[in-house]
Write a protein that holds these residues in place. Structure first.
Motif, mmCIF file in Angstrom:
data_model
loop_
_atom_site.group_PDB
_atom_site.id
_atom_site.type_symbol
_atom_site.label_atom_id
_atom_site.label_comp_id
_atom_site.label_asym_id
_atom_site.label_seq_id
_atom_site.Cartn_x
_atom_site.Cartn_y
_atom_site.Cartn_z
ATOM 1 N N ALA A 32 16.232 16.987 -74.909
ATOM 2 C CA ALA A 32 15.701 15.725 -74.886
ATOM 3 C C ALA A 32 15.368 15.012 -76.451
ATOM 4 O O ALA A 32 15.919 15.857 -77.367
ATOM 5 C CB ALA A 32 13.957 15.802 -74.423
ATOM 6 N N ASN A 33 14.993 13.859 -76.450
ATOM 7 C CA ASN A 33 14.639 13.172 -77.758
ATOM 8 C C ASN A 33 13.510 12.602 -77.883
ATOM 9 O O ASN A 33 13.098 11.993 -76.592
ATOM 10 C CB ASN A 33 16.002 12.257 -78.222
ATOM 11 N N ALA A 34 12.448 12.877 -78.564
ATOM 12 C CA ALA A 34 11.353 12.599 -78.791
ATOM 13 C C ALA A 34 11.219 11.322 -79.733
ATOM 14 O O ALA A 34 11.503 11.499 -80.890
ATOM 15 C CB ALA A 34 10.192 13.599 -79.174
ATOM 16 N N ILE A 35 11.221 9.845 -79.377
ATOM 17 C CA ILE A 35 11.193 9.069 -80.139
ATOM 18 C C ILE A 35 9.849 8.042 -80.324
ATOM 19 O O ILE A 35 9.298 7.540 -79.250
ATOM 20 C CB ILE A 35 12.152 7.964 -79.411
ATOM 21 N N SER A 36 9.528 7.746 -81.579
ATOM 22 C CA SER A 36 8.042 7.151 -81.634
ATOM 23 C C SER A 36 8.226 6.384 -83.112
ATOM 24 O O SER A 36 9.021 6.678 -83.975
ATOM 25 C CB SER A 36 7.036 8.095 -81.725
ATOM 26 N N ASN A 37 7.420 5.392 -83.080
ATOM 27 C CA ASN A 37 7.242 4.696 -84.273
ATOM 28 C C ASN A 37 5.744 4.897 -84.771
ATOM 29 O O ASN A 37 5.274 4.025 -85.834
ATOM 30 C CB ASN A 37 7.353 3.172 -83.973
ATOM 31 N N GLY A 38 5.056 5.907 -84.165
ATOM 32 C CA GLY A 38 3.545 6.000 -84.662
ATOM 33 C C GLY A 38 2.661 5.508 -83.872
ATOM 34 O O GLY A 38 1.466 6.123 -83.888
ATOM 35 N N ASP A 39 3.083 4.641 -83.048
ATOM 36 C CA ASP A 39 2.167 4.232 -81.721
ATOM 37 C C ASP A 39 2.600 4.354 -80.689
ATOM 38 O O ASP A 39 2.001 5.146 -79.691
ATOM 39 C CB ASP A 39 1.503 2.681 -82.228
ATOM 40 N N TYR A 40 4.023 3.618 -80.382
ATOM 41 C CA TYR A 40 4.392 3.515 -78.918
ATOM 42 C C TYR A 40 5.704 4.538 -79.128
ATOM 43 O O TYR A 40 6.253 4.904 -80.086
ATOM 44 C CB TYR A 40 5.133 2.381 -78.802
ATOM 45 N N SER A 41 5.783 5.151 -77.963
ATOM 46 C CA SER A 41 6.569 6.541 -78.155
ATOM 47 C C SER A 41 7.403 6.601 -76.686
ATOM 48 O O SER A 41 6.764 6.226 -75.519
ATOM 49 C CB SER A 41 5.814 7.821 -78.201
ATOM 50 N N THR A 42 8.456 7.129 -76.648
ATOM 51 C CA THR A 42 9.164 7.323 -75.172
ATOM 52 C C THR A 42 9.929 8.744 -75.786
ATOM 53 O O THR A 42 10.155 8.970 -76.629
ATOM 54 C CB THR A 42 10.222 6.159 -75.089
ATOM 55 N N ILE A 43 10.169 9.288 -74.399
ATOM 56 C CA ILE A 43 11.136 10.538 -74.524
ATOM 57 C C ILE A 43 11.948 10.776 -73.568
ATOM 58 O O ILE A 43 11.749 9.866 -72.319
ATOM 59 C CB ILE A 43 10.171 11.931 -74.405
ATOM 60 N N ILE A 44 13.196 11.097 -73.738
ATOM 61 C CA ILE A 44 14.340 10.876 -72.603
ATOM 62 C C ILE A 44 15.178 12.029 -72.900
ATOM 63 O O ILE A 44 15.541 12.697 -74.015
ATOM 64 C CB ILE A 44 15.310 9.350 -73.114
ATOM 65 N N SER A 45 15.597 12.710 -71.975
ATOM 66 C CA SER A 45 16.568 13.710 -71.895
ATOM 67 C C SER A 45 17.860 13.346 -71.472
ATOM 68 O O SER A 45 18.055 12.213 -71.396
ATOM 69 C CB SER A 45 15.912 14.525 -70.486
#
Length: 793
Positions: A32-45
């Motif tokens: 996966a990849n854990a992607i965030s801007n410090g408030d909003y986040s998404t994770i995608i495999s």
């Protein structure tokens, strides 16, 4: 194309190390990849699985998922249907699972790019989170590689969650979601009139979810749907949804379905033609805010600008420090991926694919915040402020808490509160910012005190938790949460806590002297002497240190124990703290080498427990060799690297490091199974049938520590208030290395020459052409670049 680094049958690092390229969707576990801007986040495999959240993955989930890392079949998808043949597939491997002519996933820093080619249609989907705004963008480029015109329809699909997760009572939660189509934004909005947070009268579950979720498109959809039953069909599946059999979606919205987001867009392409389409998914503060965000980013140019801002944001965090050693794995992880993992996942997103969290741990995020020190020390400073505000006047702290509800659990363990002075010391050594010690922070139960006073209260609380023998009490547990049965009657002792406290006091004494707090200085000195005497008297077991004593006085981690007769932490922290003399330090680390340092790093204990023992704790309830019960717990395994380096044992330090450095597991990737670009929480120990399997990747505190031990204890370059210590402990085969870093606004470009091929020892240091007389460089404070040449010998 560039060199492929650490290539295995599933993927490789790009030559610059900033992307991991996955060449098959069928990796051993979801990567996966854990992607965030410090408030909003998404994770995608790598299959397209994943979910999104804002602020907290448990209190404010945006899209729905359930943890099933075997199927990996919860995600946010785009279906593609050929209107001539009615054949369909998906831009990601899931959910249709069609064997593509080409499939590639590039997990990068702040984004993922998924490329596929099916039926002479090539797609490139780039997923990223916009800096400073609560939304993500799916930028889809679609190309017709056929010799004829193609008429296609695109269908997005995901399930709304909107609030608490997991929503195990879905049939209840779905009754409160209201969906609408918004012409102005080319998309859907979703609101929810129930949330578990308390209203003004203290009632839980009787208030509105205060956000507006949205899903929009740069193209005008020809249809849409918000009901799962309409899209999937009864007794069908995401792989074969009913919607693919119908010409158009139903255009139904409202409160009476099972809420999803689905948009249908028509795309006609001439041979060789390409087209970009932007989809957004976000969580706005109001309907007006949703309209603004959707309309702003429903634009190709604005999407590309936003992606440029993502790269600039991450450059700011990655580029202030750079190493170049003969070890490519160390270079890639230290320069790029460990920083990214600690920031994007641990501090900002606070959730991984294998552990959904969303809260703050008192000790956890304090340790993680050390990753800021080389690039943005204000980040560490902010965390210290936040965590100090979770302390009460008696020095106790909140073990963990939720960021939205503020609900948490009062700590009864013996180490949580000590991490506040520990990390404060690290911050001061980096910045020399002693003015921060006077900053006032409110206590959780009222009143306020300076940061210095908050640290003192933590230390004094530990002083008050000593056994009659002068050893710190275990309490509910120490750093090892699994030792949950040892000290519940407040009689059991933790020798590791004693070492940890000694380590803190050794540095805090000078801070107290700076504050002219003479009485506290003397008290700290007295306690240090008490700890040194008593831990060496009662904790030494002949060849290593005990872990603990139980409430009934039984020893834990003793040579006569049939199981768990040696624990890692008390050995390595005896060295790190300096509480052991040279003879005992060497003996206990020899025991670590003999019993604990195995193929994949240092085990947390040996031998593992085979039957549950409630007097020890839940650590004994893990299967033998799993996680803390005889596995490699990566967090602690990083500390072993430091301990070996402090003894000057470069060979063992590097061995202990190399075995837990993820790219090195590329050679046995089917054994390892985890992503080779981020650290795992643990690897299975020798008695596990899956010996060497990496587990619980991403959401682990080991990322920051692996970075820290590489830089400060193998390369040996570490700040110490107003100076920089240079003391490498490297493989003698290395010709040298370079290291560039920012320190208090100065830039230090350090070149280490190891032509003598020694593992330790600094012969000469020349700074800006001038020889210095020791291995400590005084900081300049002039905001200029300084060239440091180091000759080992």
């Amino acid at each position: 194309m560039g060199k492929k680094l650490f290539q295995n049958k599933y993927g490789y690092f790009t030559e610059d190390g900033r992307e991991y390229v996955i060449t098959s969707p069928k990796t051993p576990k979801p990567w996966a990849n854990a992607i965030s801007n410090g408030d909003y986040s998404t994770i995608i495999s790598q299959t397209g699985g994943g979910f999104s959240w804002r602020t907290s993955a448990t209190e404010n989930r945006i899209t729905r998922t359930f943890q099933d890392t075997i199927k990996d079949d919860w995600g946010k998808y785009i279906y593609i249907r050929d209107e001539a043949t009615k054949d369909y597939w998906s831009a990601t491997w899931k959910p249709v699972c069609k064997e593509s002519d080409f499939y590639e996933v590039r997990h990068g820093i702040g984004y993922s790019v998924i490329k596929s080619r099916d039926n002479n249609i090539a797609t490139t989907m780039k997923i990223f989170v916009v800096p400073d705004n609560p939304l993500e963008i799916w930028e889809l480029e679609i190309e017709n590689t056929d010799t004829k015109e193609r008429q296609l329809n695109l269908f997005t699909y995901f399930e709304w969650a909107l609030g608490d997760a997991p929503d195990i009572n879905r049939e209840f939660h779905k009754l409160f979601i209201d969906t609408k189509y918004n012409v102005k934004m080319n998309g859907l909005t979703a609101e929810k009139c129930m949330w578990s947070m308390e209203n003004s009268r203290g009632q839980a579950g009787n208030t509105n979810w205060p956000y507006v979720a949205f899903h929009s498109c740069s193209e005008t959809p020809i249809a849409y749907d918000t009901d799962k039953e309409n899209f999937i069909g009864m007794y069908s599946s995401e792989e074969h949804p009913k919607a693919m059999d119908n010409s158009k979606l139903t255009c139904k919205t409202g409160r009476y379905g099972d809420a999803i987001g689905a948009l249908q867009v028509t795309v006609n392409l001439e041979p060789g033609e390409k087209k970009k389409i932007v989809f957004t998914l976000g969580c706005a503060d109001s309907m007006e805010h949703a309209d603004y965000l959707a309309n702003r980013y429903n634009n190709i140019d604005e999407s590309e600008n936003a992606f440029n801002e993502v790269n600039k944001m991450w450059d700011k965090y990655l580029n202030t420090e750079n190493i170049n050693t003969p070890d490519n794995g160390m270079n890639i992880m230290t320069n790029i991926w460990l920083k990214y993992q600690a920031l994007s996942c641990r501090i900002w997103g606070r959730t991984g694919y294998y552990q959904v969290n969303g809260g703050y741990g008192f000790r956890d995020q304090l340790q993680d915040s050390l990753i800021y020190l080389e690039n943005n020390p204000e980040g560490t400073k902010d965390r210290l402020r936040i965590h100090a505000s979770q302390q009460k006047n008696d020095g106790s702290v909140t073990h963990w808490w939720r960021p939205i509800s503020k609900k948490g659990q009062v700590s009864r363990c013996s180490d949580d509160f000590l991490w506040l002075p520990c990390i404060t010391i690290a911050y001061l050594k980096e910045t020399n910012d002693f003015d921060f010690m006077d900053e006032e922070i409110t206590y959780l139960d009222g009143g306020e005190g300076s940061i210095y006073e908050h640290c003192k209260k933590s230390i004094n609380r530990s002083f008050a938790m000593f056994s009659p023998r002068g050893i710190p009490l275990m309490g509910a547990h120490d750093w090892n949460d699994g030792l949950s049965g040892i000290g519940i009657d407040m009689k059991g002792e933790s020798f590791w806590v004693g070492e940890f406290l000694y380590y803190i006091l050794s540095d805090f004494i000078s801070i107290a002297q700076e504050k002219e707090d003479k009485n506290f200085v003397e008290k700290c000195k007295d306690i240090c002497e008490l700890l040194r005497t008593n831990i060496n008297k009662y904790g030494w077991d002949g060849k290593w240190y005990l872990q603990a004593t139980q409430d009934n006085g039984e020893k834990v981690g003793a040579k006569y124990n049939e199981q768990g007769f040696i624990y890692l932490n008390p050995q390595i922290w005896a060295v790190i703290s300096g509480i052991a003399d040279n003879d005992r330090a060497k003996k206990c680390m020899d025991s670590v080498s003999k019993y604990l340092l195995k193929d994949y790093g240092a085990l947390l204990l040996f031998p593992e427990y085979s039957t549950p023992d409630e007097k020890i704790g839940y650590i004994t309830r893990y299967a033998p060799g799993l996680r803390e019960n005889g596995g490699v717990y990566t967090h602690a395994a990083t500390w072993a690297v430091r301990a070996y380096a402090m003894l000057g044992d470069a060979d063992k330090a590097y061995e202990a490091y190399r075995k837990i450095c993820p790219p090195n597991r590329s050679n046995d990737i089917d054994t390892y199974m985890g992503e080779p670009y981020v650290t795992p929480g643990n690897s299975d120990g020798p008695t596990s049938p899956y010996y060497g399997r990496g587990s619980w990747t991403w959401f682990t505190g080991s990322a920051q520590w692996l970075h820290r031990v590489a830089v400060q204890w193998i390369l040996g370059i570490r700040p110490n208030y107003n100076e920089l210590i240079i003391d490498p402990c490297i493989p003698k085969e290395w010709n040298g290395f370079t290291y560039t870093r920012k320190l208090q606004d100065d830039i230090y470009m350090i070149e280490v020459d190891n032509s003598a091929h020694v593992s330790k020892g600094v012969k000469e240091i020349i700074v800006d052409g001038v020889k210095v007389e020791s291995n400590k460089i005084a900081t300049f404070g002039d905001k200029k670049e300084h060239v440091v040449k180091v000759i080992m010998g």
